[in-house]
Design a protein around this motif. Structure first.
Motif, PDB file in Angstrom:
ATOM      1  N   GLU A  39      46.942 -14.161 -41.831  1.00  0.00           N
ATOM      2  CA  GLU A  39      47.751 -15.347 -40.422  1.00  0.00           C
ATOM      3  C   GLU A  39      46.791 -14.960 -39.075  1.00  0.00           C
ATOM      4  O   GLU A  39      46.337 -15.683 -38.197  1.00  0.00           O
ATOM      5  CB  GLU A  39      48.750 -14.894 -39.800  1.00  0.00           C
ATOM      6  N   GLU A  40      46.901 -13.547 -39.023  1.00  0.00           N
ATOM      7  CA  GLU A  40      45.435 -12.711 -38.028  1.00  0.00           C
ATOM      8  C   GLU A  40      44.226 -13.481 -38.419  1.00  0.00           C
ATOM      9  O   GLU A  40      43.395 -14.596 -37.532  1.00  0.00           O
ATOM     10  CB  GLU A  40      45.279 -11.750 -37.764  1.00  0.00           C
ATOM     11  N   THR A  41      43.794 -13.450 -39.312  1.00  0.00           N
ATOM     12  CA  THR A  41      42.597 -14.084 -40.526  1.00  0.00           C
ATOM     13  C   THR A  41      42.330 -15.458 -39.344  1.00  0.00           C
ATOM     14  O   THR A  41      41.736 -16.721 -39.068  1.00  0.00           O
ATOM     15  CB  THR A  41      42.054 -14.011 -42.141  1.00  0.00           C
ATOM     16  N   ALA A  42      43.845 -16.629 -40.003  1.00  0.00           N
ATOM     17  CA  ALA A  42      43.550 -17.980 -39.627  1.00  0.00           C
ATOM     18  C   ALA A  42      43.758 -18.704 -38.084  1.00  0.00           C
ATOM     19  O   ALA A  42      42.801 -19.130 -38.051  1.00  0.00           O
ATOM     20  CB  ALA A  42      44.789 -18.592 -40.933  1.00  0.00           C
ATOM     21  N   GLU A  43      43.954 -17.754 -37.341  1.00  0.00           N
ATOM     22  CA  GLU A  43      44.397 -17.975 -36.053  1.00  0.00           C
ATOM     23  C   GLU A  43      43.260 -17.411 -35.609  1.00  0.00           C
ATOM     24  O   GLU A  43      42.936 -18.288 -34.328  1.00  0.00           O
ATOM     25  CB  GLU A  43      45.040 -16.782 -35.768  1.00  0.00           C
ATOM     26  N   GLY A  44      43.098 -16.409 -35.914  1.00  0.00           N
ATOM     27  CA  GLY A  44      41.497 -16.128 -35.223  1.00  0.00           C
ATOM     28  C   GLY A  44      40.823 -17.145 -35.406  1.00  0.00           C
ATOM     29  O   GLY A  44      39.786 -17.612 -34.505  1.00  0.00           O
ATOM     30  N   THR A  45      40.350 -17.875 -36.866  1.00  0.00           N
ATOM     31  CA  THR A  45      39.332 -18.501 -36.469  1.00  0.00           C
ATOM     32  C   THR A  45      39.684 -20.339 -36.487  1.00  0.00           C
ATOM     33  O   THR A  45      38.500 -20.894 -36.392  1.00  0.00           O
ATOM     34  CB  THR A  45      38.853 -18.519 -38.597  1.00  0.00           C
ATOM     35  N   GLY A  46      40.674 -20.201 -36.366  1.00  0.00           N
ATOM     36  CA  GLY A  46      41.725 -22.027 -36.511  1.00  0.00           C
ATOM     37  C   GLY A  46      41.287 -22.003 -34.897  1.00  0.00           C
ATOM     38  O   GLY A  46      40.680 -22.837 -34.767  1.00  0.00           O
ATOM     39  N   GLU A  47      41.378 -21.383 -33.883  1.00  0.00           N
ATOM     40  CA  GLU A  47      40.152 -21.398 -32.499  1.00  0.00           C
ATOM     41  C   GLU A  47      39.329 -21.783 -32.483  1.00  0.00           C
ATOM     42  O   GLU A  47      39.095 -22.549 -31.558  1.00  0.00           O
ATOM     43  CB  GLU A  47      41.326 -20.414 -31.657  1.00  0.00           C
ATOM     44  N   ASN A  48      38.115 -21.147 -32.755  1.00  0.00           N
ATOM     45  CA  ASN A  48      36.360 -21.121 -32.787  1.00  0.00           C
ATOM     46  C   ASN A  48      35.590 -21.671 -34.488  1.00  0.00           C
ATOM     47  O   ASN A  48      35.035 -21.217 -34.770  1.00  0.00           O
ATOM     48  CB  ASN A  48      36.415 -19.624 -32.566  1.00  0.00           C
ATOM     49  N   GLY A  49      36.901 -22.466 -34.913  1.00  0.00           N
ATOM     50  CA  GLY A  49      36.104 -22.621 -36.384  1.00  0.00           C
ATOM     51  C   GLY A  49      35.051 -23.410 -36.199  1.00  0.00           C
ATOM     52  O   GLY A  49      35.263 -24.307 -34.724  1.00  0.00           O
ATOM     53  N   SER A  50      34.102 -22.980 -37.037  1.00  0.00           N
ATOM     54  CA  SER A  50      32.748 -23.779 -36.705  1.00  0.00           C
ATOM     55  C   SER A  50      32.239 -24.641 -38.275  1.00  0.00           C
ATOM     56  O   SER A  50      32.834 -24.635 -39.115  1.00  0.00           O
ATOM     57  CB  SER A  50      31.839 -22.919 -36.601  1.00  0.00           C
ATOM     58  N   SER A  51      31.774 -25.144 -37.627  1.00  0.00           N
ATOM     59  CA  SER A  51      31.029 -25.865 -39.405  1.00  0.00           C
ATOM     60  C   SER A  51      30.001 -26.055 -39.292  1.00  0.00           C
ATOM     61  O   SER A  51      28.704 -25.937 -38.546  1.00  0.00           O
ATOM     62  CB  SER A  51      31.647 -27.615 -39.228  1.00  0.00           C
ATOM     63  N   SER A  52      28.741 -25.766 -40.715  1.00  0.00           N
ATOM     64  CA  SER A  52      28.350 -25.917 -41.545  1.00  0.00           C
ATOM     65  C   SER A  52      27.773 -27.384 -41.728  1.00  0.00           C
ATOM     66  O   SER A  52      28.310 -27.982 -43.186  1.00  0.00           O
ATOM     67  CB  SER A  52      27.287 -25.430 -41.741  1.00  0.00           C
ATOM     68  N   ASP A  53      26.421 -27.552 -41.553  1.00  0.00           N
ATOM     69  CA  ASP A  53      26.165 -29.443 -41.963  1.00  0.00           C
ATOM     70  C   ASP A  53      25.639 -29.005 -43.599  1.00  0.00           C
ATOM     71  O   ASP A  53      25.529 -29.946 -44.303  1.00  0.00           O
ATOM     72  CB  ASP A  53      24.905 -29.793 -41.333  1.00  0.00           C
ATOM     73  N   MET A 195      44.541 -25.609 -39.975  1.00  0.00           N
ATOM     74  CA  MET A 195      44.420 -25.939 -39.079  1.00  0.00           C
ATOM     75  C   MET A 195      44.928 -26.738 -37.143  1.00  0.00           C
ATOM     76  O   MET A 195      46.405 -26.859 -38.323  1.00  0.00           O
ATOM     77  CB  MET A 195      42.674 -27.369 -39.002  1.00  0.00           C
ATOM     78  N   GLU A 196      44.431 -27.049 -36.573  1.00  0.00           N
ATOM     79  CA  GLU A 196      44.769 -28.132 -35.486  1.00  0.00           C
ATOM     80  C   GLU A 196      45.478 -29.171 -35.425  1.00  0.00           C
ATOM     81  O   GLU A 196      44.350 -29.673 -36.821  1.00  0.00           O
ATOM     82  CB  GLU A 196      45.304 -27.755 -33.801  1.00  0.00           C
ATOM     83  N   LYS A 197      46.376 -30.126 -35.766  1.00  0.00           N
ATOM     84  CA  LYS A 197      46.018 -31.405 -35.774  1.00  0.00           C
ATOM     85  C   LYS A 197      45.111 -32.250 -35.441  1.00  0.00           C
ATOM     86  O   LYS A 197      44.312 -32.846 -36.517  1.00  0.00           O
ATOM     87  CB  LYS A 197      47.620 -32.273 -34.800  1.00  0.00           C
ATOM     88  N   ASP A 198      44.303 -31.884 -34.472  1.00  0.00           N
ATOM     89  CA  ASP A 198      43.284 -32.642 -33.902  1.00  0.00           C
ATOM     90  C   ASP A 198      42.262 -32.017 -34.224  1.00  0.00           C
ATOM     91  O   ASP A 198      41.212 -33.444 -35.021  1.00  0.00           O
ATOM     92  CB  ASP A 198      42.658 -32.510 -32.164  1.00  0.00           C
ATOM     93  N   GLN A 199      42.081 -31.085 -35.192  1.00  0.00           N
ATOM     94  CA  GLN A 199      40.713 -30.598 -36.161  1.00  0.00           C
ATOM     95  C   GLN A 199      41.003 -31.265 -37.511  1.00  0.00           C
ATOM     96  O   GLN A 199      40.027 -31.706 -37.873  1.00  0.00           O
ATOM     97  CB  GLN A 199      41.317 -29.263 -36.046  1.00  0.00           C
ATOM     98  N   TRP A 200      42.307 -31.753 -37.984  1.00  0.00           N
ATOM     99  CA  TRP A 200      42.738 -32.425 -39.128  1.00  0.00           C
ATOM    100  C   TRP A 200      42.199 -33.784 -38.715  1.00  0.00           C
ATOM    101  O   TRP A 200      41.751 -34.059 -40.275  1.00  0.00           O
ATOM    102  CB  TRP A 200      44.327 -32.468 -39.031  1.00  0.00           C
ATOM    103  N   ILE A 201      42.678 -34.337 -37.964  1.00  0.00           N
ATOM    104  CA  ILE A 201      42.103 -35.916 -37.304  1.00  0.00           C
ATOM    105  C   ILE A 201      40.902 -35.914 -37.840  1.00  0.00           C
ATOM    106  O   ILE A 201      39.933 -37.203 -38.223  1.00  0.00           O
ATOM    107  CB  ILE A 201      42.386 -36.303 -36.323  1.00  0.00           C
ATOM    108  N   GLU A 202      39.848 -34.776 -37.194  1.00  0.00           N
ATOM    109  CA  GLU A 202      38.174 -34.628 -36.714  1.00  0.00           C
ATOM    110  C   GLU A 202      37.928 -34.767 -38.837  1.00  0.00           C
ATOM    111  O   GLU A 202      36.891 -35.541 -38.809  1.00  0.00           O
ATOM    112  CB  GLU A 202      37.337 -34.074 -36.318  1.00  0.00           C
ATOM    113  N   ALA A 203      38.387 -34.112 -39.495  1.00  0.00           N
ATOM    114  CA  ALA A 203      38.261 -33.626 -40.048  1.00  0.00           C
ATOM    115  C   ALA A 203      38.656 -35.203 -41.502  1.00  0.00           C
ATOM    116  O   ALA A 203      37.175 -35.748 -42.517  1.00  0.00           O
ATOM    117  CB  ALA A 203      38.346 -32.080 -41.189  1.00  0.00           C
ATOM    118  N   ILE A 204      39.192 -34.966 -41.367  1.00  0.00           N
ATOM    119  CA  ILE A 204      40.075 -36.412 -41.809  1.00  0.00           C
ATOM    120  C   ILE A 204      38.749 -37.469 -42.344  1.00  0.00           C
ATOM    121  O   ILE A 204      38.484 -38.666 -42.549  1.00  0.00           O
ATOM    122  CB  ILE A 204      41.285 -36.912 -42.000  1.00  0.00           C
ATOM    123  N   ASP A 205      38.431 -37.925 -40.587  1.00  0.00           N
ATOM    124  CA  ASP A 205      37.905 -39.076 -40.574  1.00  0.00           C
ATOM    125  C   ASP A 205      36.728 -38.917 -40.719  1.00  0.00           C
ATOM    126  O   ASP A 205      35.612 -40.604 -40.899  1.00  0.00           O
ATOM    127  CB  ASP A 205      38.389 -39.931 -38.182  1.00  0.00           C
TER     128      ASP A 205
END
Length: 212
Positions: A39-53, A195-205
């Motif tokens: 849970e600690e890992t997911a919380e830490g990266t959920g707020e500051n999650g990054s993406s790579s192209d 992820m949070e809901k807004d992050q899921w929306i971004e990923a799905i879209d």
């Protein structure tokens, strides 16, 4: 296309070993193949999650869901035909012991309804229901059903059949783990971590735009 890598695999594996051991279900899961994210890992990266192209996901885009058979939690047979009516299928691999998995399930329940008329379906896979011998634990199935009811994640949930394991799930090393699949059964992208809901929306879209 973006690859949404939200949990660095090495860190997830180091921290998840303790979480997996502390939440073991008396051989109810194939622990050599499935290691839960803490849970600690997911919380830490959920707020500051990054993406790579450019980079692939840590687990790798392996396998295709062009032919498989599995069962849902009610014992109904499900095949690859469930993919053909949707532009995008989101397969979310989760466990009853995994707090980050359960925390995002209400979002996925809402998104399942909100995206139903956009050619998107969400499917869950209860990974820890599978025993080492390939059978399924009745107690974990009951717990999974309870979690689904409480979180409102009332979309289709599958058991991890041999077919699903062989296609891709045996490469999963941390959960929650989500696979984006097109109507032909090809894996388009994967997400490691919650992820949070807004992050899921971004990923799905982003993925939906590519497959349409």
């Amino acid at each position: 296309m973006k690859k949404y890598i939200l949990i660095p695999l090495a860190a997830a594996m180091i921290l998840s070993i303790t979480a997996c051991t502390g939440n073991s279900k008396e051989n109810s899961t194939e622990t050599k193949e499935i290691i839960a994210s803490s849970e600690e890992t997911a919380e830490g990266t959920g707020e500051n999650g990054s993406s790579s192209d450019d980079s692939d996901t840590a687990a790798g885009l392996t396998g295709e869901f062009k032919s498989f058979t599995a069962e849902d939690l009610d014992g109904n047979t499900v095949t690859q035909d469930i993919l053909t009516g949707y532009d995008l299928t989101i397969m979310n691999v989760w466990g009853t012991f995994c707090s980050p998995c359960i925390r995002e399930m209400p979002y996925l329940g809402e998104l399942s309804t909100e995206y139903a008329d956009k050619g998107v379906q969400i499917i869950g896979v209860v990974i820890d229901a599978r025993n080492r011998d390939g059978s399924f634990s009745p107690s974990i199935l009951a717990e999974a059903d309870d979690i689904i009811g409480k979180t409102g994640a009332d979309y289709l949930h599958l058991l991890p059949s041999d077919d699903l394991m062989d296609i891709h799930l045996n490469t999963v090393t941390s959960i929650p783990y989500t696979i984006f699949i097109d109507k032909n059964g090809s894996i388009i992208d994967t997400v490691i971590g919650s992820m949070e809901k807004d992050q899921w929306i971004e990923a799905i879209d982003a993925v939906l735009e590519e497959v349409k």
